[in-house]
Design an enzyme around this catalytic site. Structure first.
Site, short mmCIF file in Angstrom:
data_model
loop_
_atom_site.label_atom_id
_atom_site.label_comp_id
_atom_site.label_asym_id
_atom_site.label_seq_id
_atom_site.Cartn_x
_atom_site.Cartn_y
_atom_site.Cartn_z
N GLY A 279 -1.60 -3.80 42.50
CA GLY A 279 -2.34 -2.94 41.59
C GLY A 279 -1.36 -2.16 40.72
N GLN B 119 1.36 4.69 35.47
CA GLN B 119 2.62 4.15 36.01
C GLN B 119 3.49 3.51 34.94
OE1 GLN B 119 0.52 1.95 39.40
NE2 GLN B 119 2.46 2.50 40.32
N CYS C 83 3.89 2.04 47.12
CA CYS C 83 3.55 2.21 45.70
C CYS C 83 4.74 1.78 44.85
CB CYS C 83 3.23 3.68 45.44
SG CYS C 83 2.87 4.04 43.71
N LEU C 84 4.47 1.07 43.76
CA LEU C 84 5.55 0.63 42.87
C LEU C 84 6.29 1.83 42.25
CD1 LEU C 84 3.74 -2.32 41.03
CD2 LEU C 84 5.48 -2.50 42.82
N HIS D 169 -6.19 3.81 45.90
CA HIS D 169 -4.81 4.13 45.53
C HIS D 169 -4.70 4.22 44.00
CE1 HIS D 169 -0.32 3.62 46.13
NE2 HIS D 169 -0.45 3.33 44.85
N GLU D 170 -5.32 3.27 43.29
CA GLU D 170 -5.26 3.28 41.82
C GLU D 170 -6.07 4.44 41.25
OE1 GLU D 170 -2.95 1.47 40.75
OE2 GLU D 170 -2.83 0.32 42.61
N HIS E 34 -4.01 7.42 41.25
CA HIS E 34 -3.08 7.46 40.11
C HIS E 34 -3.76 8.06 38.88
CE1 HIS E 34 0.61 5.61 41.43
NE2 HIS E 34 0.02 4.51 41.87
#
Ligand SMILES: [Zn+2]
Length: 169
Positions: free
Chosen positions: A45, A50, A92-93, A134-135, A138
């Site tokens: 995702g 991000q 997480c990226l 999670h997204e 963000h």
């Protein structure tokens, strides 16, 4: 185009994102770039903040490109339902090298627009439910580390600060 992924500490990651006013050709281009960036990372995702864009938009694919039907784009998503609880490891990226167990609802329903600007409603369980939440975090300026408490949180934040000071973050 592959976009640079910002890391914990970048202002846009800690600020609630604004609604997407309309799905314009620029937004469609951003979506294409985000999909390519997510697959290259690779991740399941990626949310617009991000890549430095403070808009309520994310892409997700829990198959990481193996199943085309799993690719989902959500513009201006909202929770319709949230229930149950699951405890799983999460990363997480934007917080590379770290992960932690985060409590999340087990089942959710999300509604919003797809990449063509059409209304969609998706029910998610298990990993997909975790990914969506999670997204969504963000888009509200929250990262998974914000769900942690005490020593575990301190330890991760301390390591990030140390990496930042030495230019390795
Ligand atoms: Zn993330």
């Amino acid at each position: 185009m592959i976009l640079p992924i910002l890391r914990h500490g970048a202002d846009v990651l800690h600020t609630p994102a604004a609604p997407v006013p309309a799905v314009t050709p620029e937004i469609e281009q951003l979506i294409d770039d985000m999909i390519q960036t997510m697959y290259t990372a690779p991740g399941i995702g990626l949310a617009a903040p991000q890549v430095g864009v403070g808009l309520r938009l994310f892409v997700a694919d829990i198959s990481v490109g193996r199943n085309p039907a799993d690719l989902l784009v959500f513009v201006n998503p909202e929770f319709v339902e949230r229930e149950g609880m699951q405890l799983e490891d999460e990363g997480c990226l934007s917080v590379p090298g770290f992960n932690a167990t985060v409590a999340r609802p087990a089942r959710i329903v999300l509604r919003g627009l797809d990449r063509e600007g059409r209304e969609q409603r998706v029910e998610a369980r298990e990993l997909l439910a975790r990914c969506f939440q999670h997204e969504m975090d963000h888009l509200d300026g929250r990262l998974f580390v914000d769900h942690l408490r005490g020593l575990q949180k301190d330890l991760i934040l301390r390591k990030i600060r140390k990496l930042s000071k030495t230019g390795r973050w």
